[in-house]
Design an enzyme around this catalytic site. Structure first.
Site, PDB file in Angstrom:
ATOM      1  N   LYS A 170      -1.731  61.331 -49.342  1.00  0.00           N
ATOM      2  CA  LYS A 170      -0.590  60.444 -49.105  1.00  0.00           C
ATOM      3  C   LYS A 170      -0.248  60.325 -47.625  1.00  0.00           C
ATOM      4  CE  LYS A 170       1.612  61.040 -53.649  1.00  0.00           C
ATOM      5  NZ  LYS A 170       0.726  62.021 -54.287  1.00  0.00           N
ATOM      6  N   SER A 213      -2.804  65.687 -52.987  1.00  0.00           N
ATOM      7  CA  SER A 213      -1.736  64.789 -52.538  1.00  0.00           C
ATOM      8  C   SER A 213      -1.547  64.709 -51.027  1.00  0.00           C
ATOM      9  CB  SER A 213      -0.404  65.165 -53.197  1.00  0.00           C
ATOM     10  OG  SER A 213      -0.292  64.554 -54.464  1.00  0.00           O
ATOM     11  N   SER A 257       6.315  63.223 -53.407  1.00  0.00           N
ATOM     12  CA  SER A 257       4.921  63.103 -53.829  1.00  0.00           C
ATOM     13  C   SER A 257       4.807  62.048 -54.928  1.00  0.00           C
ATOM     14  CB  SER A 257       4.361  64.444 -54.320  1.00  0.00           C
ATOM     15  OG  SER A 257       2.946  64.418 -54.315  1.00  0.00           O
TER      16      SER A 257
END
Length: 527
Positions: free
Chosen positions: A190, A187, A365
């Site tokens: 991102k 993640s 997230s």
């Protein structure tokens, strides 16, 4: 020229220690423009002098809670949404809950709200907090940093690893081990999505959902604008787009036309390609559609994993039809269609600014929002709004920013795809770029990062370590643990770091090892 020294206070008020990083500046190095919220969403702009250095360190010993409360008035261009106030309140009152990347926090202090909530954020500009003027100390030394970090990052729990630490003031790399190796980022992808989207569209861009009317067929078409935060819930925070509001306005517009019965359709042509993420049906992400309500969740959560409806667009359109019926508008069962050039717009609702969406994506997230922003980056740059086009658009935007892209691969916007590849050098370069005064629109890529011990996916971490002085994006897949963000060291210097580990055998052990390394960095003068 010397600047106010704002040194993290570690004395009698632990809650102030915890927010020391939350209120640290990302102030411009030279000739910055300071934007102060007017409370209306329109920043007032003034020029400030050109300091030789833009680092601020903390002296909060005389400020107490006033440091947390007073900073809101100098918070920067997005304070009108309440992000700064939200973080101040949480820093004073929150009992930290266990945070997990993509994990549910229900039943903890971090229970997701019933409606989307603006994520807390740190101010991007701080001035005049009453600290003493002093010259900031030099950056940590590479050898001293290596002596502290090498033993911690060689923990077997981390498997293969890549790491970098960079001085945000100068962009100079202070520490690196395998920093150019492209590994699975999970993640932390991102961060790249955030920077690319902000670069392509600007911090004020909004995502708009429309209802149009085809006069020849008396057809109402619900046109998806790619806003996964559109909500159908009865209560929602101010500023978020509401399907109920759209139905109210649509019914009123139809009433003025004397129309009481319509054919209802929905338009999802904004996106192209596969609707399903390569990981398949998964509670961490819905089918990717430009039309959905509440991220297609079947419960009242707004973050973390949840069961999703199988067809988000059809579900949102059915809900819209039910809402129209409450206003006396009879609507047919909805089906897919496309709004024509002859159609007139009945009503629209728009998301909060992209700055707020980016902060929510990073803090929580949010995979659905990440995939939406990657596709909007493609749309904004003339590329096809599918996985391939979004990846190409993200790469192209980052290339324009002249960050190191060797080895990078962008297979999705969320980091759920294990084929993604990023380097520690790239992640730290993106964080430094987001702090650069030449790119003020990129600032939400920093301010949206979870605060250790307080917000988002870091809310339950660092309870006994660097709570409040680390802001970082977490990344977790099976066998992959990553962490990238900023930290204030013991001298108050702002550092960017990225730690990537792959081949980890225990997520908990790897997470602990990464947290220990970051905590050591925060406690390090390292000269």
């Amino acid at each position: 020229m010397v600047v106010p020294e704002l040194r993290p206070w570690r004395a009698a008020r632990p809650h102030v220690v915890r927010i020391a990083h939350a209120v640290r500046p990302s102030l411009a190095r030279v000739g910055t423009t300071v934007r102060r919220s007017t409370g209306t969403g329109s920043p007032q702009v003034r020029r400030v002098s050109r300091p030789k250095t833009w680092q601020f360190t903390a002296t909060a010993a005389t400020a107490g809670l006033a440091l947390a409360a007073g900073v809101v008035t100098a918070a920067g261009p997005w304070d009108s949404s309440g992000q700064r106030t939200a973080e101040r309140d949480r820093a004073v009152t929150l009992e930290a809950a266990r945070g997990t990347d993509h994990g549910s926090t229900r039943g903890n202090a971090g229970t997701p709200p019933r409606e989307p909530r603006t994520p807390p954020s740190a101010p991007s500009v701080l001035t005049g907090l009453g600290g003493t003027a002093t010259t900031v100390k030099s950056a940590p030394g590479g050898k001293a940093l290596a002596a502290v970090l090498d033993p911690l990052l060689k923990d077997p729990a981390l498997g293969r690893r890549s790491a970098a630490v960079v001085d945000v003031a100068t962009g100079r790399r202070l520490y690196g081990t395998g920093s150019g190796d492209a590994l699975t980022p999970a993640s932390t992808t991102k961060i790249a999505t955030a920077v690319a989207a902000l670069s392509a569209m600007g911090a004020d861009h909004r995502l708009t959902t429309r209802a149009t009317f085809e006069p020849d067929t008396r057809e109402v078409v619900l046109v998806g604008g790619g806003d996964p935060t559109l909500t159908a819930r009865e209560k929602t925070a101010p500023g978020w787009a509401s399907l109920r509001d759209l139905a109210d306005r649509t019914a009123a517009a139809l009433g003025k036309r004397g129309v009481r019965q319509v054919t209802l359709s929905y338009d999802t042509t904004l996106y192209a390609g596969d609707k399903r993420h390569p990981i398949g049906v998964n509670p961490n992400i819905a089918e990717i559609s430009p039309l959905m309500a509440d991220e297609a969740r079947t419960d009242d959560s707004s973050s973390g994993p949840a069961a999703r409806v199988p067809d988000p667009a059809a579900d949102a359109a059915r809900t819209f039809g039910d809402l129209l019926k409450k206003h006396g508008i009879k609507a047919s069962p909805p089906g897919p269609s496309k709004s024509s050039t002859r159609a007139s717009t009945l009503a629209t609702v728009s998301s909060p600014p992209l700055a707020t969406l980016v902060e929510r994506m990073l803090t929580n997230s949010d995979n659905d929002l990440a995939e939406a922003l990657a596709r909007h980056t493609a749309i904004a740059t003339g590329k096809r709004a599918d996985f391939e086009g979004a990846g190409a658009a993200v790469r192209a935007q980052l290339q324009r920013l002249k960050v190191p892209l060797k080895g990078a691969a962008f297979r999705d916007g969320s980091g759920l795809d294990r084929r993604d590849r990023l380097t520690a050098d790239l992640l730290t370069a993106l964080l430094v770029k987001a702090a650069d005064p030449a790119h003020p629109d990129l600032r939400p890529a920093l301010t949206g990062l979870p605060v250790a011990g307080f917000t988002g996916t870091l809310s339950g971490r660092y309870a006994d370590g660097a709570a409040g002085v680390v802001r970082a994006k977490t990344g977790t897949l099976t066998g992959v643990n990553t962490l990238a963000g900023t930290v204030v060291d013991k001298d108050g210097r702002l550092l960017a770091f990225a730690f990537l580990a792959t081949g980890t055998s225990s997520a908990g052990a790897a997470q602990t090892a990464l947290d220990k390394a970051t905590t050591a960095l925060s406690a390090c003068g390292c000269r």
